[in-house]
Design a protein around this motif. Sequence first.
Motif, PDB file in Angstrom:
ATOM      1  N   ALA A 231       0.831  -1.199   0.000  1.00  0.00           N
ATOM      2  CA  ALA A 231       0.000   0.000   0.000  1.00  0.00           C
ATOM      3  C   ALA A 231       0.868   1.254   0.000  1.00  0.00           C
ATOM      4  CB  ALA A 231      -0.927  -0.006   1.210  1.00  0.00           C
ATOM      5  N   ALA A 232       1.876   1.278   0.855  1.00  0.00           N
ATOM      6  CA  ALA A 232       2.768   2.438   0.913  1.00  0.00           C
ATOM      7  C   ALA A 232       3.592   2.564  -0.367  1.00  0.00           C
ATOM      8  CB  ALA A 232       3.671   2.328   2.128  1.00  0.00           C
ATOM      9  N   TRP A 233       4.067   1.434  -0.880  1.00  0.00           N
ATOM     10  CA  TRP A 233       4.856   1.426  -2.119  1.00  0.00           C
ATOM     11  C   TRP A 233       4.062   2.010  -3.274  1.00  0.00           C
ATOM     12  CZ3 TRP A 233       7.104  -3.721  -4.492  1.00  0.00           C
ATOM     13  CH2 TRP A 233       8.278  -3.440  -5.203  1.00  0.00           C
ATOM     14  N   SER A 234       2.777   1.715  -3.321  1.00  0.00           N
ATOM     15  CA  SER A 234       1.948   2.157  -4.443  1.00  0.00           C
ATOM     16  C   SER A 234       1.802   3.671  -4.504  1.00  0.00           C
ATOM     17  CB  SER A 234       0.570   1.493  -4.373  1.00  0.00           C
ATOM     18  OG  SER A 234      -0.255   2.083  -3.384  1.00  0.00           O
ATOM     19  N   THR A 235       2.033   4.366  -3.397  1.00  0.00           N
ATOM     20  CA  THR A 235       1.977   5.832  -3.464  1.00  0.00           C
ATOM     21  C   THR A 235       3.096   6.368  -4.352  1.00  0.00           C
ATOM     22  OG1 THR A 235       3.336   6.158  -1.469  1.00  0.00           O
ATOM     23  CG2 THR A 235       0.945   5.984  -1.170  1.00  0.00           C
ATOM     24  N   GLU A 236       4.225   5.680  -4.381  1.00  0.00           N
ATOM     25  CA  GLU A 236       5.324   6.090  -5.259  1.00  0.00           C
ATOM     26  C   GLU A 236       4.921   5.953  -6.716  1.00  0.00           C
ATOM     27  OE1 GLU A 236       9.865   4.643  -6.317  1.00  0.00           O
ATOM     28  OE2 GLU A 236       9.108   4.394  -4.271  1.00  0.00           O
ATOM     29  N   TRP A 237       4.251   4.851  -7.055  1.00  0.00           N
ATOM     30  CA  TRP A 237       3.831   4.639  -8.442  1.00  0.00           C
ATOM     31  C   TRP A 237       2.789   5.656  -8.886  1.00  0.00           C
ATOM     32  CZ3 TRP A 237       2.135  -0.913  -6.804  1.00  0.00           C
ATOM     33  CH2 TRP A 237       3.262  -1.647  -6.418  1.00  0.00           C
ATOM     34  N   ASN A 238       1.923   6.041  -7.960  1.00  0.00           N
ATOM     35  CA  ASN A 238       0.774   6.864  -8.342  1.00  0.00           C
ATOM     36  C   ASN A 238       0.923   8.351  -8.057  1.00  0.00           C
ATOM     37  OD1 ASN A 238      -1.470   4.858  -9.231  1.00  0.00           O
ATOM     38  ND2 ASN A 238      -0.575   3.925  -7.408  1.00  0.00           N
TER      39      ASN A 238
END
Length: 270
Positions: A231-238
């Motif tokens: 979930a936290a990692w996906s903030t980087e992608w988005n």
Amino acid sequence: MSVKPLAFIPEHGVLVPERLLALAQGDSIRPVWVNGVGGVTFRMGEGTGRERYVKYAAAGTPESDFAREAARMEWAGRFSPVPEVLEQGADEQGSWLATRAMAGASAVDPVWVARPEQAARAIGAGLRALHDALPVEGCRFSWSVVDRLEGFEARIASGGSPADWGNGYSRFTVEQARKMLCTPPPIDKLVVCHGDACAPNTLLDRDGNFAGHVDLGAIGVADRWADLAVAAWSTEWNYGLGYERLVYEAYGIQPDAERIAYYRMLWDLT
């Protein structure tokens, strides 16, 4: 460097399957999301009071079994805000899952991409609410490391090699990666995980608060870090760099570097 996933909001060029034209019964229908494994989500009946979303996958694609997701969604809906299942079916061309629309917009809606701090906090708060609400006892679904390692072995058996691995994992051999994946850190806390807690699957209300979750096909019991790390990692992608800490803060937990690293590797390689 992280590799951005292949999911996206389509602008044009998405063909509507004939089956979905029939399901629309004359209502409007438009594609709103294309995931990384070939599935497409369509929005039907916008502005009619009977708005719903239909996920569709062509036969033979990785996401072609929606019975699994329907069962999980119906169970989770007893405890936490998730879409109501309206219909699930399949024919020789593909499979589909229709759900009633929920109030709220995805955390990757342009409104929230422009307000990433608020969106990241809502993702963390929403994940904590889900983990607190879904009871581990009585949950018949699993998302354990052992279950997921089958995906790694299947990937290798189908010809996958380290040369295909992103996010720096290609520096490992198959045996090195297998050894690392087979030695997970001790479980911190068992919860019922979402299974795909990336930013697009959190809904926010007009004020930017958590409103619900979608895409529950992998829901199951696992260490909470299996969700948190991704979930936290996906903030980087988005949204870009710098928002991961807000997810952890809103969840109410300090980052755990060992568990984050392990569960991100497990996510990428399985």
